[in-house]
Design an enzyme around this catalytic site. Structure first.
Site, PDB file in Angstrom:
ATOM      1  N   TYR A  22     -10.147 -10.067  -5.508  1.00  0.00           N
ATOM      2  CA  TYR A  22      -9.400 -10.397  -6.716  1.00  0.00           C
ATOM      3  C   TYR A  22      -9.752 -11.753  -7.316  1.00  0.00           C
ATOM      4  O   TYR A  22      -9.202 -12.118  -8.358  1.00  0.00           O
ATOM      5  CB  TYR A  22      -7.897 -10.394  -6.412  1.00  0.00           C
ATOM      6  CG  TYR A  22      -7.407  -9.088  -5.842  1.00  0.00           C
ATOM      7  CD1 TYR A  22      -7.323  -7.954  -6.630  1.00  0.00           C
ATOM      8  CD2 TYR A  22      -7.042  -8.988  -4.498  1.00  0.00           C
ATOM      9  CE1 TYR A  22      -6.878  -6.755  -6.112  1.00  0.00           C
ATOM     10  CE2 TYR A  22      -6.582  -7.793  -3.958  1.00  0.00           C
ATOM     11  CZ  TYR A  22      -6.505  -6.681  -4.782  1.00  0.00           C
ATOM     12  OH  TYR A  22      -6.068  -5.499  -4.255  1.00  0.00           O
ATOM     13  N   ARG A  64      -1.442  -1.620  -6.525  1.00  0.00           N
ATOM     14  CA  ARG A  64      -1.632  -2.810  -5.677  1.00  0.00           C
ATOM     15  C   ARG A  64      -2.621  -3.763  -6.343  1.00  0.00           C
ATOM     16  O   ARG A  64      -2.393  -4.980  -6.385  1.00  0.00           O
ATOM     17  CB  ARG A  64      -2.134  -2.373  -4.308  1.00  0.00           C
ATOM     18  CG  ARG A  64      -2.425  -3.510  -3.320  1.00  0.00           C
ATOM     19  CD  ARG A  64      -2.767  -2.890  -1.968  1.00  0.00           C
ATOM     20  NE  ARG A  64      -3.306  -3.835  -1.007  1.00  0.00           N
ATOM     21  CZ  ARG A  64      -2.574  -4.616  -0.226  1.00  0.00           C
ATOM     22  NH1 ARG A  64      -1.260  -4.593  -0.311  1.00  0.00           N
ATOM     23  NH2 ARG A  64      -3.136  -5.430   0.657  1.00  0.00           N
ATOM     24  N   HIS A 110      -3.333   3.314  -5.382  1.00  0.00           N
ATOM     25  CA  HIS A 110      -3.842   2.002  -4.969  1.00  0.00           C
ATOM     26  C   HIS A 110      -4.082   1.091  -6.168  1.00  0.00           C
ATOM     27  O   HIS A 110      -4.161  -0.136  -6.012  1.00  0.00           O
ATOM     28  CB  HIS A 110      -5.142   2.169  -4.173  1.00  0.00           C
ATOM     29  CG  HIS A 110      -5.412   1.019  -3.246  1.00  0.00           C
ATOM     30  ND1 HIS A 110      -4.592   0.694  -2.184  1.00  0.00           N
ATOM     31  CD2 HIS A 110      -6.404   0.089  -3.232  1.00  0.00           C
ATOM     32  CE1 HIS A 110      -5.068  -0.365  -1.557  1.00  0.00           C
ATOM     33  NE2 HIS A 110      -6.162  -0.748  -2.165  1.00  0.00           N
ATOM     34  N   HIS A 132      -3.184  -9.592   3.855  1.00  0.00           N
ATOM     35  CA  HIS A 132      -4.576  -9.835   4.219  1.00  0.00           C
ATOM     36  C   HIS A 132      -4.638 -10.814   5.383  1.00  0.00           C
ATOM     37  O   HIS A 132      -4.025 -11.882   5.337  1.00  0.00           O
ATOM     38  CB  HIS A 132      -5.354 -10.404   3.034  1.00  0.00           C
ATOM     39  CG  HIS A 132      -5.614  -9.397   1.957  1.00  0.00           C
ATOM     40  ND1 HIS A 132      -5.975  -9.746   0.666  1.00  0.00           N
ATOM     41  CD2 HIS A 132      -5.556  -8.038   1.971  1.00  0.00           C
ATOM     42  CE1 HIS A 132      -6.137  -8.643  -0.047  1.00  0.00           C
ATOM     43  NE2 HIS A 132      -5.897  -7.603   0.721  1.00  0.00           N
ATOM     44  N   LYS A 148      -2.100  -1.061   7.363  1.00  0.00           N
ATOM     45  CA  LYS A 148      -3.310  -1.660   7.904  1.00  0.00           C
ATOM     46  C   LYS A 148      -3.016  -2.991   8.583  1.00  0.00           C
ATOM     47  O   LYS A 148      -3.747  -3.413   9.475  1.00  0.00           O
ATOM     48  CB  LYS A 148      -4.337  -1.858   6.790  1.00  0.00           C
ATOM     49  CG  LYS A 148      -4.875  -0.567   6.211  1.00  0.00           C
ATOM     50  CD  LYS A 148      -5.836  -0.816   5.069  1.00  0.00           C
ATOM     51  CE  LYS A 148      -7.102  -1.499   5.534  1.00  0.00           C
ATOM     52  NZ  LYS A 148      -8.083  -1.647   4.436  1.00  0.00           N
ATOM     53  N   ARG A 167       0.842  -1.191   0.000  1.00  0.00           N
ATOM     54  CA  ARG A 167       0.000   0.000   0.000  1.00  0.00           C
ATOM     55  C   ARG A 167       0.881   1.246   0.000  1.00  0.00           C
ATOM     56  O   ARG A 167       2.020   1.214   0.473  1.00  0.00           O
ATOM     57  CB  ARG A 167      -0.921   0.013   1.223  1.00  0.00           C
ATOM     58  CG  ARG A 167      -1.820  -1.216   1.346  1.00  0.00           C
ATOM     59  CD  ARG A 167      -2.604  -1.164   2.648  1.00  0.00           C
ATOM     60  NE  ARG A 167      -3.508  -2.314   2.803  1.00  0.00           N
ATOM     61  CZ  ARG A 167      -3.182  -3.454   3.382  1.00  0.00           C
ATOM     62  NH1 ARG A 167      -1.959  -3.611   3.889  1.00  0.00           N
ATOM     63  NH2 ARG A 167      -4.058  -4.438   3.484  1.00  0.00           N
TER      64      ARG A 167
END
Length: 369
Positions: free
Chosen positions: A344, A311, A308, A334, A239, A206
């Site tokens: 995705y 990514r 973004h 994730h 994140k 990110r």
């Protein structure tokens, strides 16, 4: 009502609050946003919740409703209110049936989710509205073949669902074509800028993770990059709650070495991406500086993009190249593989066509059409 930025004294922590017409913070909103800040939610998340709750309390104030005594029908009216243009929300202006909605379905659902989380928090303070925003339904299929660990234990338990939710069309992430990637990289006139976008493409990190990088995070000999959760002077955040290490290509390591030799030189800064041609010199690059760079590159290349998308492009490329989804989820940071599949895991027509061609489907001679 007004959403106001707040900086915690003697700290780099940024938060947000909502001020009422008397210029004082609205106490229940302030309590909840402070809680989100305390548990280290992203300032952008806190800001989004602040705007969502401001809309909810503005709606209640316009109708003379107490936030502790609302009904499900009030929530339904709130949804209709959100869909109206702002000038029409007072009821003084009529709206044609063919007029466009002010808030999209996805935006409305996000606001309802924020309000639901707010009331779940307030329930711990004695404000219990029962099933106002949440209803319990029998467990069912989640629309994906992946099942969480111990799914067999909990599959029969009822699941919480929001009582009101609009049907929002699913959107595929926007990805950049290889020619677009190359055009943007070649349009960068400085090695720092080229290295930034090359890093985003090569690793799928990110933009906040990239801006928070220190030189110690990039191991040139091992050709890997470590993403660490830390507080940064430029407000950059990651994140992911745990660190992760991502392999990088030899080409990226060479570009990094060129950047250090030709532009960074003997600058004394731990940060990888810093101000080199403007004040404050040597300070870590900010989000705003990156978006100013993006605007310049958009004008020079004619390509619409935001950081973004890089990514999204990398994650999509990995999956199309056959990299297992479990590996992709780990590289992206994730916490749940379902997130990777949800964003995705959908094939485009061209993906399906390539798979059918590889299987020899179009060369099938057993049946004449």
């Amino acid at each position: 009502m007004l959403v106001q930025r707040v900086v915690v004294p003697h700290s780099l922590v940024e938060s947000w609050t909502v001020l009422g017409d008397d210029a004082w913070p609205i106490e229940p909103i302030e309590r909840y946003l402070a809680y989100l800040t305390d548990i280290e939610r992203s300032p952008n998340t806190v800001k989004a919740y602040a705007h969502d709750l401001k809309d909810w309390f503005s709606f209640l104030a316009a109708r003379g409703l107490d936030w502790r005594e609302v009904r499900l029908e009030d929530v339904g009216e709130f949804v209709a209110w959100l869909r109206l243009p702002k000038l029409a929300r007072t009821g003084m202006i009529a709206v044609l049936p063919s007029g466009e909605h002010h808030c999209s379905e996805a935006t409305v659902n996000r606001k309802l989710s924020a309000i639901s989380a707010f009331y779940q928090h307030e329930a711990r303070h004695g404000v219990d509205l029962g099933d106002l925003l949440t209803t319990w339904q029998p467990a069912g299929r989640r629309g994906t073949a992946w099942k969480p660990f111990l799914h067999h234990v909990s599959k029969s338990r009822p699941e919480a669902r929001r009582a009101i939710r609009l049907h929002a069309p699913r959107k595929h992430p926007r990805v950049l074509a290889p020619t677009e990637i190359q055009t943007i990289l070649d349009a960068c006139t400085r090695l720092r800028d080229r290295f930034l976008f090359a890093l985003l493409y090569d690793t799928g990190v990110r933009i906040g993770e990239a801006l928070g990088l220190r030189h110690e995070d990039l191991a040139a000999a091992e050709r890997d990059l470590t993403i660490r959760r830390r507080i940064n002077d430029n407000g950059a955040r990651t994140k992911s709650k745990i660190s992760r290490t991502v392999p990088v290509s030899p080409a990226l390591v060479r570009l990094y070495a060129d950047y250090l030799h030709e532009e960074v030189q003997d600058l004394d800064s731990d940060y990888v991406f810093v101000n080199l041609w403007c004040e404050p010199y040597g300070h870590p690059l900010s989000y705003q500086a990156v978006y100013d760079l993006v605007k310049r590159l958009r004008r020079s290349t004619g390509i619409e993009f935001d950081p973004h998308w890089w990514r999204h492009t990398t994650a999509t490329r990995w999956l199309r190249d056959g990299i297992p989804v479990e590996t992709v989820a780990k590289l992206l940071g994730h916490a749940d593989i379902a997130t990777t599949l949800d964003i995705y895991g959908r094939l485009t027509v061209e993906d399906a066509r390539k798979a059918l061609q590889a299987a020899g489907w179009f060369n099938n001679t057993e049946v004449r059409l």
